[in-house]
Design a protein around this motif. Structure first.
Motif, PDB file in Angstrom:
ATOM      1  N   GLY A 103       0.706  -1.242   0.134  1.00  0.00           N
ATOM      2  CA  GLY A 103      -0.157   0.373  -0.169  1.00  0.00           C
ATOM      3  C   GLY A 103       0.500   1.237  -0.098  1.00  0.00           C
ATOM      4  N   ASN A 104       0.739   2.634   0.446  1.00  0.00           N
ATOM      5  CA  ASN A 104       0.416   3.885   0.708  1.00  0.00           C
ATOM      6  C   ASN A 104       1.957   3.728   1.496  1.00  0.00           C
ATOM      7  N   PRO A 105       3.136   3.447   1.051  1.00  0.00           N
ATOM      8  CA  PRO A 105       4.524   3.545   2.523  1.00  0.00           C
ATOM      9  C   PRO A 105       4.111   4.626   3.235  1.00  0.00           C
ATOM     10  N   GLN A 106       4.858   4.060   4.733  1.00  0.00           N
ATOM     11  CA  GLN A 106       4.692   5.687   5.763  1.00  0.00           C
ATOM     12  C   GLN A 106       5.796   5.974   5.254  1.00  0.00           C
ATOM     13  N   GLN A 107       5.943   7.076   6.498  1.00  0.00           N
ATOM     14  CA  GLN A 107       7.224   7.851   6.868  1.00  0.00           C
ATOM     15  C   GLN A 107       7.815   7.156   7.869  1.00  0.00           C
ATOM     16  N   ARG A 108       9.286   7.309   7.232  1.00  0.00           N
ATOM     17  CA  ARG A 108      10.085   6.501   8.249  1.00  0.00           C
ATOM     18  C   ARG A 108      10.820   8.222   8.644  1.00  0.00           C
ATOM     19  N   ILE A 109      10.669   7.293  10.394  1.00  0.00           N
ATOM     20  CA  ILE A 109      11.344   7.995  10.937  1.00  0.00           C
ATOM     21  C   ILE A 109      12.519   7.138  11.741  1.00  0.00           C
ATOM     22  N   PHE A 110      13.748   7.681  11.248  1.00  0.00           N
ATOM     23  CA  PHE A 110      14.937   7.455  12.435  1.00  0.00           C
ATOM     24  C   PHE A 110      15.541   7.673  13.194  1.00  0.00           C
ATOM     25  N   LEU A 111      15.538   6.426  14.067  1.00  0.00           N
ATOM     26  CA  LEU A 111      16.163   6.618  15.369  1.00  0.00           C
ATOM     27  C   LEU A 111      17.603   6.446  15.772  1.00  0.00           C
ATOM     28  N   PRO A 112      18.188   6.735  16.203  1.00  0.00           N
ATOM     29  CA  PRO A 112      19.343   6.609  16.083  1.00  0.00           C
ATOM     30  C   PRO A 112      19.581   6.099  18.086  1.00  0.00           C
ATOM     31  N   ASN A 113      20.027   4.964  18.078  1.00  0.00           N
ATOM     32  CA  ASN A 113      21.192   4.523  19.548  1.00  0.00           C
ATOM     33  C   ASN A 113      22.260   4.759  20.166  1.00  0.00           C
TER      34      ASN A 113
END
Length: 150
Positions: free
Chosen positions: A12-22
């Protein structure tokens, strides 16, 4: 680099992705006296000097001249009752040098100002007045708990 993996394909429609560094930094007060332009951090063990520099410059806009890191061993303890040995996690200490003109001072979290105590007295009186008003409400309705009001 993050250890969180995202699916390569989403239906489907791809969601926005958030980069969460460790990665994380913890500002600590130094054990020994240091020049005013040196700041000490405890950082994630996986962070390199370049990661620390980018983290401080890009996120917090802090100019960095030099970084020195040391990996410190965690403390070991022996249980008094059962006798087994436990070891705390190792950590990395980063000494960040700021430019020559800048200096860092820890903020005074608990100032001893008289003005603050005057405002606390006003707040206390106001709280007492509100509590008396609350108690008067519950006196008018016997058998009903004070917290059950409208």
């Amino acid at each position: 680099m993050s250890t969180r993996w995202y699916p390569l394909y989403q239906r489907g429609n791809p969601q926005q992705r958030i980069f969460l560094p460790n990665f994380w930094l913890k500002l600590v007060r130094p054990d020994h006296k240091q020049p005013p332009n040196i700041v000490q951090f405890i950082v994630s063990i996986e962070m390199t000097k370049h990661d620390i520099k980018n983290y401080l410059e890009k996120i917090y806009n802090i100019p960095v001249v030099d970084i020195r890191t040391v990996v410190a061993m965690g403390k070991t303890k022996q249980d008094e009752v059962k006798g087994y040995v436990t070891k705390e996690d190792d950590f990395k200490v980063a000494f960040v040098t700021l430019p020559r003109g800048q200096k860092f001072e820890f903020p005074d979290l608990f100032p001893k100002d008289e003005k603050k105590f005057e405002s606390d007295a006003k707040t206390l009186e106001e709280t007492k007045k509100n509590h008396r008003k609350f108690l008067e409400k519950s006196n008018q309705r016997p058998g009903v708990p004070g917290w059950y009001s409208f």
